[in-house]
Design an enzyme around this catalytic site. Structure first.
Site, PDB file in Angstrom:
ATOM      1  NE  ARG A  98     -68.864 104.454  14.079  1.00 20.59           N
ATOM      2  CZ  ARG A  98     -68.477 103.815  12.970  1.00 20.59           C
ATOM      3  NH1 ARG A  98     -67.781 104.438  12.059  1.00 20.59           N
ATOM      4  NH2 ARG A  98     -68.778 102.550  12.795  1.00 20.59           N
ATOM      5  NE  ARG A 150     -59.987 118.299  30.092  1.00 18.02           N
ATOM      6  CZ  ARG A 150     -59.582 118.205  28.838  1.00 18.02           C
ATOM      7  NH1 ARG A 150     -58.762 117.237  28.469  1.00 18.02           N
ATOM      8  NH2 ARG A 150     -59.957 119.068  27.942  1.00 18.02           N
ATOM      9  CB  CYS A 178     -69.918 116.949  26.503  1.00 16.51           C
ATOM     10  SG  CYS A 178     -68.801 115.975  27.484  1.00 16.51           S
ATOM     11  CD  GLU A 190     -76.502 110.353  19.971  1.00 22.24           C
ATOM     12  OE1 GLU A 190     -76.767 110.175  18.769  1.00 22.24           O
ATOM     13  OE2 GLU A 190     -75.348 110.495  20.406  1.00 22.24           O
ATOM     14  NE  ARG A 249     -75.081 106.907  20.134  1.00 26.96           N
ATOM     15  CZ  ARG A 249     -75.793 106.459  19.128  1.00 26.96           C
ATOM     16  NH1 ARG A 249     -75.284 106.441  17.923  1.00 26.96           N
ATOM     17  NH2 ARG A 249     -77.019 106.053  19.301  1.00 26.96           N
ATOM     18  CE1 TYR A 267     -71.022 101.792  18.362  1.00 27.02           C
ATOM     19  CE2 TYR A 267     -69.222 100.616  17.304  1.00 27.02           C
ATOM     20  CZ  TYR A 267     -70.069 101.706  17.367  1.00 27.02           C
ATOM     21  OH  TYR A 267     -69.953 102.710  16.454  1.00 27.02           O
ATOM     22  NE  ARG A 309     -71.584  99.276  13.288  1.00 25.77           N
ATOM     23  CZ  ARG A 309     -70.298  99.302  12.909  1.00 25.77           C
ATOM     24  NH1 ARG A 309     -69.472 100.108  13.503  1.00 25.77           N
ATOM     25  NH2 ARG A 309     -69.884  98.518  11.934  1.00 25.77           N
TER      26      ARG A 309
END
Length: 124
Positions: free
Chosen positions: A11, A67, A78, A81, A93, A110, A118
């Site tokens: 992630r 790309r 895609c 969120e 993200r 991050y 986080r």
């Protein structure tokens, strides 16, 4: 004996200063650079990538930035969120699915204000 392969997920997230296509491309590419470098990965080890962007980022697809980064053979997706009140703005993200050639560390990344996602990674 066959070579046992392990599939892992990494992630990462970053934020950008504004909804500008160039800033989104630069942010995504920086994030991918860090994830590859920190996990000693090559693009050939990437199985797929799922990107999300907050609803305030609409000028560029994060997958398009990947790309342009050179990921021509990687399946990319895609999504937007969820617009949860109080969530981090201008955030991209990524969830990478990888098949590392060795015992890769699972070093998530991050960047910028995304470190706020986080709290466990923040130092005192």
């Amino acid at each position: 004996m066959e070579d046992a392969r392990t599939i892992r997920a990494l992630r990462g997230a970053t934020t950008v200063a504004s909804d500008d296509p160039l800033l989104i491309r630069e942010g995504v590419q920086e994030l991918l650079d860090v994830l590859l470098e920190e996990n000693d990965l090559t693009p050939l080890e990437i199985i797929s990538a799922v990107f999300t962007a907050t609803p305030d980022l609409v000028s560029e697809f994060p997958a398009h930035a990947a790309r342009l980064y050179g990921w021509d053979d990687v399946p990319l997706l895609c999504a937007q969120e969820l617009p949860v009140p109080g969530s981090l703005p201008r955030c991209v993200r990524v969830l990478l699915h990888v098949e590392p050639r060795g015992l890769a560390m699972n070093e998530h990344a991050y960047l910028r204000d995304a470190i706020l996602l986080r709290q466990d990674l923040l130092s005192d």
